[in-house]
Scaffold this active site. Structure first.
Site, mmCIF file in Angstrom:
data_model
loop_
_atom_site.group_PDB
_atom_site.id
_atom_site.type_symbol
_atom_site.label_atom_id
_atom_site.label_comp_id
_atom_site.label_asym_id
_atom_site.label_seq_id
_atom_site.Cartn_x
_atom_site.Cartn_y
_atom_site.Cartn_z
ATOM 1 C CB THR A 242 0.835 -3.199 6.232
ATOM 2 O OG1 THR A 242 -0.596 -3.563 5.859
ATOM 3 C CG2 THR A 242 1.423 -1.880 6.206
ATOM 4 C CB THR B 246 -0.930 -0.127 1.064
ATOM 5 O OG1 THR B 246 -1.864 -1.172 1.023
ATOM 6 C CG2 THR B 246 -1.711 1.178 1.254
#
Ligand code: ASP
Length: 327
Positions: A93, A12
């Site tokens: 993540t 991301t």
């Protein structure tokens, strides 16, 4: 000027959405590492940073070959450049903690290896990636970070690779070191990290990673799990397995029966827990069923350990000794 290596893998932090108000509907792994660096001009005052793109994927799509490339590149970079201050890795993540733990078990160098990610795409209002990257670089350059092993820097917190885990699907503070808390903090004043205590054990420092990796599934405990999954894994001949027990790692009677009845070769098996924190201790049943308690490792980190143990040709006794030495 300090020299740093930035290895970009996607996630991301490198993700793009159609507009700045869109936080969830975006594509991860779009921007290259160069663009991430260019978005934080203040980094130029801190270090000379060379960027390499190892992958550009959502971290759910990370492959063993990416892990191998990362490990080889970090080892080569440290060996070739004694003045290199450290390595920073940008990463999605979702599986960041698994990569951090893998590197912790394989990279034998006191210089910092720091992973950073972001919960909001690069195009978002208040994107968290640029500050996480800046602070990750600050940590990687700090003398305090030496000898701590692999670190994760998110939202101003500095976590150790063993304890860190993603604990939330939303929000910039999505990482925690359950049970122990973060190792330290980084803020506008600087890096706050206690000096590392002594030398660190790197059990797979000499292990060269191959192209082919074993399959190590994770079987998740629940009410009446049924024999289907566990039996399928055993019948498939997996060489390793992680059983995520309920509570302190408890398996159901049905699962124990499947393991008891299994007459084939026994995979290397760790018994972890689904609670998220706290240890799994060994019990007399383990010996009989060929299991080992995973201590405080969560299931996904227990799996990384089993993978490396299998690649290194370790048996159950060697793996047990490692877990006991570092519960
Ligand atoms: N989907 C993302 C990933 O690559 C999530 C993130 O990076 O926050 O793991």
């Amino acid at each position: 000027m300090n020299r740093l290596l930035l290895l970009a893998t996607g996630g991301t932090i490198a993700g793009c959405a159609s507009d700045s108000a869109t936080l969830n509907d975006y594509t991860a792994g779009v921007l290259g590492g160069d663009a991430l660096l260019a978005a934080v001009p203040a980094l130029q005052d801190l270090a000379t940073i060379s960027v390499e793109q190892v992958a550009n994927v959502d971290s759910a799509d990370l492959l063993f070959e990416h892990w191998r490339a990362l490990v080889d590149r970090i080892r080569d970079a440290f060996a070739a450049d004694p003045v290199l201050a450290g390595v920073v890795i940008t990463h999605g993540t979702n599986t960041l903690e698994e990569t951090a733990w893998l590197l912790q078990l394989l990279i034998d160098d006191p210089r910092p290896v720091v992973l950073v990610g972001a919960m909001r795409p690069a195009t978002a209002l208040s994107a968290d990636g640029p500050l996480n990257l800046f602070q990750g670089v600050q940590v990687a350059l700090s003398s305090e970070a030496r000898g701590h092993g692999v670190l994760v820097v998110m939202d101003g917190q500095i976590h150790g690779a063993r304890a860190v885990t993603k604990v939330a699907t939303q929000g910039v503070g999505a990482f925690a070191s359950l049970g122990s808390g973060p190792l330290g903090w980084v803020d506008g004043v600087g890096v706050h990290l206690p000096t590392a205590s002594g030398s660190r054990q790197v059990p797979f420092a000499g292990l060269a990673l191959p192209e082919q990796w074993p399959q190590v599934p994770i079987v998740y405990g629940c009410v009446e799990p049924g024999p289907l999954l566990l039996t399928a894994c055993l019948n498939a001949g997996v060489s390793g397995l992680v059983l995520t027990g309920t509570g302190a790692g408890q398996l159901s009677a049905g699962e124990c029966r499947v393991l008891e009845a299994w007459a084939g070769p026994r995979p290397l098996m760790l018994r972890a827990n689904r609670c998220g924190s706290g240890p799994v201790h060994g019990c007399p049943e383990d010996e009989r069923l060929g299991l080992l308690a995973a201590g405080s490792l969560n299931p996904q980190k227990a799996r990384v350990l089993v993978l490396l143990a299998l690649l290194a040709g370790w048996n159950r006794v060697q793996l047990a000794a490692l877990i006991t030495a570092s519960p």
